[in-house]
Design an enzyme around this catalytic site. Structure first.
Site, PDB file in Angstrom:
ATOM      1  N   VAL A 114       0.825  -1.206   0.000  1.00  0.00           N
ATOM      2  CA  VAL A 114       0.000   0.000   0.000  1.00  0.00           C
ATOM      3  C   VAL A 114       0.864   1.263   0.000  1.00  0.00           C
ATOM      4  O   VAL A 114       0.623   2.185  -0.789  1.00  0.00           O
ATOM      5  CB  VAL A 114      -0.955  -0.021   1.221  1.00  0.00           C
TER       6      VAL A 114
ATOM      7  N   LYS B 239      -6.535  -3.351  -4.860  1.00  0.00           N
ATOM      8  CA  LYS B 239      -6.354  -4.804  -4.907  1.00  0.00           C
ATOM      9  C   LYS B 239      -4.953  -5.096  -5.424  1.00  0.00           C
ATOM     10  O   LYS B 239      -4.536  -4.509  -6.430  1.00  0.00           O
ATOM     11  CB  LYS B 239      -7.366  -5.449  -5.875  1.00  0.00           C
TER      12      LYS B 239
ATOM     13  N   PHE C  34     -17.491 -11.442  -7.643  1.00  0.00           N
ATOM     14  CA  PHE C  34     -17.069 -12.066  -6.383  1.00  0.00           C
ATOM     15  C   PHE C  34     -17.908 -13.272  -6.008  1.00  0.00           C
ATOM     16  O   PHE C  34     -18.069 -13.592  -4.831  1.00  0.00           O
ATOM     17  CB  PHE C  34     -17.065 -11.023  -5.245  1.00  0.00           C
TER      18      PHE C  34
ATOM     19  N   GLY D 280     -14.241 -21.471  -5.102  1.00  0.00           N
ATOM     20  CA  GLY D 280     -12.802 -21.754  -5.162  1.00  0.00           C
ATOM     21  C   GLY D 280     -12.317 -22.437  -3.903  1.00  0.00           C
ATOM     22  O   GLY D 280     -13.053 -23.188  -3.264  1.00  0.00           O
TER      23      GLY D 280
ATOM     24  N   CYS E  13      -5.388  -9.403   3.705  1.00  0.00           N
ATOM     25  CA  CYS E  13      -6.473  -8.528   4.167  1.00  0.00           C
ATOM     26  C   CYS E  13      -7.708  -9.274   4.659  1.00  0.00           C
ATOM     27  O   CYS E  13      -8.072  -9.159   5.825  1.00  0.00           O
ATOM     28  CB  CYS E  13      -6.856  -7.560   3.054  1.00  0.00           C
TER      29      CYS E  13
ATOM     30  N   ARG F 219       0.704 -14.540   1.700  1.00  0.00           N
ATOM     31  CA  ARG F 219       0.177 -14.539   3.060  1.00  0.00           C
ATOM     32  C   ARG F 219      -1.204 -15.214   3.080  1.00  0.00           C
ATOM     33  O   ARG F 219      -2.079 -14.869   2.309  1.00  0.00           O
ATOM     34  CB  ARG F 219       0.087 -13.092   3.592  1.00  0.00           C
TER      35      ARG F 219
HETATM   36  P1  NAD Z   1       3.177  -4.689   4.148  1.00  0.00           P
HETATM   37  O1  NAD Z   1       3.395  -5.661   5.231  1.00  0.00           O
HETATM   38  O2  NAD Z   1       3.377  -5.081   2.714  1.00  0.00           O
HETATM   39  O3  NAD Z   1       4.066  -3.386   4.383  1.00  0.00           O
HETATM   40  C1  NAD Z   1       4.125  -2.712   5.614  1.00  0.00           C
HETATM   41  C2  NAD Z   1       5.481  -1.987   5.684  1.00  0.00           C
HETATM   42  O4  NAD Z   1       5.481  -1.163   6.847  1.00  0.00           O
HETATM   43  C3  NAD Z   1       6.676  -2.935   5.813  1.00  0.00           C
HETATM   44  O5  NAD Z   1       7.597  -2.664   4.784  1.00  0.00           O
HETATM   45  C4  NAD Z   1       7.246  -2.614   7.202  1.00  0.00           C
HETATM   46  O6  NAD Z   1       8.657  -2.748   7.255  1.00  0.00           O
HETATM   47  C5  NAD Z   1       6.811  -1.184   7.379  1.00  0.00           C
HETATM   48  N1  NAD Z   1       6.772  -0.729   8.774  1.00  0.00           N
HETATM   49  C6  NAD Z   1       6.258  -1.345   9.848  1.00  0.00           C
HETATM   50  N2  NAD Z   1       6.394  -0.577  10.947  1.00  0.00           N
HETATM   51  C7  NAD Z   1       6.985   0.564  10.537  1.00  0.00           C
HETATM   52  C8  NAD Z   1       7.373   1.783  11.199  1.00  0.00           C
HETATM   53  N3  NAD Z   1       7.178   1.961  12.495  1.00  0.00           N
HETATM   54  N4  NAD Z   1       7.953   2.750  10.466  1.00  0.00           N
HETATM   55  C9  NAD Z   1       8.157   2.583   9.135  1.00  0.00           C
HETATM   56  N5  NAD Z   1       7.818   1.464   8.460  1.00  0.00           N
HETATM   57  C10 NAD Z   1       7.233   0.480   9.154  1.00  0.00           C
HETATM   58  O7  NAD Z   1       1.683  -4.157   4.366  1.00  0.00           O
HETATM   59  P2  NAD Z   1       0.607  -3.738   3.247  1.00  0.00           P
HETATM   60  O8  NAD Z   1       0.090  -4.961   2.577  1.00  0.00           O
HETATM   61  O9  NAD Z   1       1.158  -2.618   2.435  1.00  0.00           O
HETATM   62  O10 NAD Z   1      -0.560  -3.188   4.186  1.00  0.00           O
HETATM   63  C11 NAD Z   1      -0.439  -1.963   4.888  1.00  0.00           C
HETATM   64  C12 NAD Z   1      -1.805  -1.618   5.465  1.00  0.00           C
HETATM   65  O11 NAD Z   1      -2.733  -1.401   4.401  1.00  0.00           O
HETATM   66  C13 NAD Z   1      -2.414  -2.728   6.336  1.00  0.00           C
HETATM   67  O12 NAD Z   1      -3.153  -2.132   7.368  1.00  0.00           O
HETATM   68  C14 NAD Z   1      -3.344  -3.440   5.380  1.00  0.00           C
HETATM   69  O13 NAD Z   1      -4.414  -4.065   6.042  1.00  0.00           O
HETATM   70  C15 NAD Z   1      -3.849  -2.292   4.532  1.00  0.00           C
HETATM   71  N6  NAD Z   1      -4.277  -2.660   3.164  1.00  0.00           N
HETATM   72  C16 NAD Z   1      -3.561  -3.574   2.453  1.00  0.00           C
HETATM   73  C17 NAD Z   1      -3.964  -3.896   1.163  1.00  0.00           C
HETATM   74  C18 NAD Z   1      -3.220  -4.915   0.341  1.00  0.00           C
HETATM   75  O14 NAD Z   1      -3.774  -5.340  -0.660  1.00  0.00           O
HETATM   76  N7  NAD Z   1      -2.022  -5.298   0.710  1.00  0.00           N
HETATM   77  C19 NAD Z   1      -5.093  -3.262   0.597  1.00  0.00           C
HETATM   78  C20 NAD Z   1      -5.769  -2.312   1.349  1.00  0.00           C
HETATM   79  C21 NAD Z   1      -5.356  -2.018   2.646  1.00  0.00           C
END
Ligand code: NAD
Length: 451
Positions: free
Chosen positions: A11, A152, A250, A254, A261, A329
């Site tokens: 994100v 997504k 959706f 599957g 998420c 994941r």
């Molecule tokens: P991710 O695990 O891919 O990335 C998170 C990053 O944050 C990591 O690189 C980590 O090293 C860094 N981090 C953690 N603590 C930190 C700090 N104190 N300072 C600086 N960096 C720090 O996570 P993601 O998939 O990008 O998800 C991030 C958020 O967005 C989550 O809350 C998730 O639920 C939400 N989200 C994710 C998606 C998705 O498709 N992945 C979609 C919508 C919302």
């Protein structure tokens, strides 16, 4: 605008890059020094179509930088986004360690006019706790907004730059106006930016994901029932989808939902409901149906081999939790691999982009192949877990010649059962009775109550 994004995962990196691409001056920060070093070498730590080109272009233009050091950028920022991970804690709640860590690290450098925007998915009440935390740390108010992300993985750039809607939770109108200004380049059509209260914005994200997870568990439960009664879930799906109140989206049966998420967000909303004295019966069932569905392929394989998988070789196509991402994941393929290894089977697998991540987790315990057909050599069966495009029109002759038996268990219903029978395959999908049994209820259909 001058923007800092804390957290450079799926994100954060997409958010920072897309805001840089619309002309903003963006610094992305992460505590993971390896990740930042990679990005500074021009390498992208995740697989996301289209992202690498955008990062390269915006770095070259000087609009996008990467650092581990908050002190060098936060004090000049108009907006600081928090996009750190919020994984599942042991009790199912969201682990907010990353949020508090990020908040504490930026607090000393926040200018009085800076707005902190929480993009991470956080339980209702977290943004208000952020306000209180800044007040306690700095002895003054810091403006905070909630801006949950709906992208997504696999089409994150398109989702971010052409969002269905942008949701913003604020305490004051001027912060809503600032967010509208920032998102203006992405909202040139009729798609709205919805301004609401902090709690409503936080809850919107969870409700959206829980609704989508509910649809998946619903159609999966119906698919299992279809197998019991001799119906074809693909026909049923079309039969209901033309009803505009239901639609087609959706509702593909599957092997259960995975990813970073849905599983954690369903569990977190369940946890929130319980904290408020509610019994979230529907969400509990969504979660439980999904837990069972992730075992559907193992159950079918176990029945096929009459309970003896010891020494059998299973080829798996697709390891990522969905196509167009390297994210594994909570991927259903990993549940299957664990069950197969536990039962003494050998696993040979292929995925177009997720094999590095899988290899780190399983090392020598499974064999991975760069070419999808090589994974089939001397395998007893082929199992499809992820619907990557390259698996949709394979060379069936090649599959037949490499497998020991012409057997395919398809967790994504990619092929036509009648065609598969004509090609000489035993073919088992989800919610479809194998062709020879199609007119009668399956004797091996799962026990819906216990599986
Ligand atoms: P991710 O695990 O891919 O990335 C998170 C990053 O944050 C990591 O690189 C980590 O090293 C860094 N981090 C953690 N603590 C930190 C700090 N104190 N300072 C600086 N960096 C720090 O996570 P993601 O998939 O990008 O998800 C991030 C958020 O967005 C989550 O809350 C998730 O639920 C939400 N989200 C994710 C998606 C998705 O498709 N992945 C979609 C919508 C919302």
């Amino acid at each position: 605008m001058k923007i800092v994004v804390i957290g450079t995962g799926y994100v954060g990196l997409v958010t920072g890059t897309c805001f840089a691409d619309s002309g903003n001056d963006v610094v992305c920060v992460d505590v993971n020094a390896d990740k930042i070093a990679m990005l500074n070498r021009g390498e992208i730590p995740i697989y996301e179509p289209g992202l690498a080109d955008l990062v390269v272009r915006n770095r070259a233009a000087g609009r996008l930088r990467f650092t581990t050091d908050v002190s060098e950028c936060v004090s000049q920022a108009q907006i600081v986004f928090l996009a750190v991970g919020t994984p599942m804690d042991e009790d199912g709640s969201a682990d907010l360690t990353g949020i508090w860590g990020a908040a504490d690290s930026i607090a000393p450098y926040l200018a009085s006019e800076t707005v902190v925007v929480c993009k991470s998915t956080v339980p209702v009440g977290t943004n208000r706790r952020l306000l209180e935390r800044f007040q306690a740390l700095l002895g003054r108010e810091v403006r905070v907004a909630s801006n949950p992300e709906f992208l997504k993985e696999g089409c994150a750039i398109a989702d971010f730059t052409k969002p269905d809607r942008v949701v913003v939770g604020v305490e004051s109108e001027d912060v809503g106006d600032l967010m509208r200004e920032l998102y203006k380049p992405f909202l040139r059509t009729e798609h709205p930016l919805l301004v609401m209260g902090l709690e409503s914005a936080e809850m919107t994200k969870y409700v959206a994901n829980c609704m989508l997870a509910t649809k998946i568990s619903f159609i999966n439960e119906m698919a299992n029932l279809a197998e019991c009664v001799g119906a074809d879930i693909n026909d049923v799906r079309k039969g209901i989808g033309h009803d505009q109140r239901i639609g087609f989206q959706f509702l593909f049966p599957g092997v259960g939902y995975g990813g970073s998420c849905f599983p954690k967000d369903v569990k977190a909303l369940i946890h929130t409901a319980r904290e408020h004295g509610m019994m979230p019966e529907l969400l509990d069932s969504v979660d439980e149906v999904n837990r069972r569905q992730k075992s559907v392929l193992f159950r079918k394989l176990n029945e096929y081999f009459t309970g003896d998988l010891e020494g059998k070789t299973v080829a798996i196509w697709g390891l990522a939790f969905k196509p167009r991402t390297d994210d594994i994941r909570e991927a259903p393929a990993l549940t299957l691999i664990d069950q197969l290894l536990e039962a003494g089977a050998n696993v040979r697998a292929h995925d177009p982009v997720a094999m590095d991540n899988v290899s780190r987790q399983y090392e020598e315990r499974i064999e991975l192949f760069i070419h999808q057909y090589e994974a089939l050599n001397d395998a007893d069966v082929l199992v499809i877990c992820t619907e990557w495009n390259e698996y949709r029109s394979p060379d069936f002759g090649e599959i037949r010649s490499r497998l020991r038996d012409s057997v395919i268990f398809d967790g994504r219903n990619l092929f036509d059962p009648k065609q598969m029978k004509k090609q000489g395959f035993f073919y088992s999908g989800i919610g479809i009775v194998p062709v020879e049994n199609a007119m009668q209820a399956s004797s091996t259909a799962p026990d819906l109550a216990t599986n």
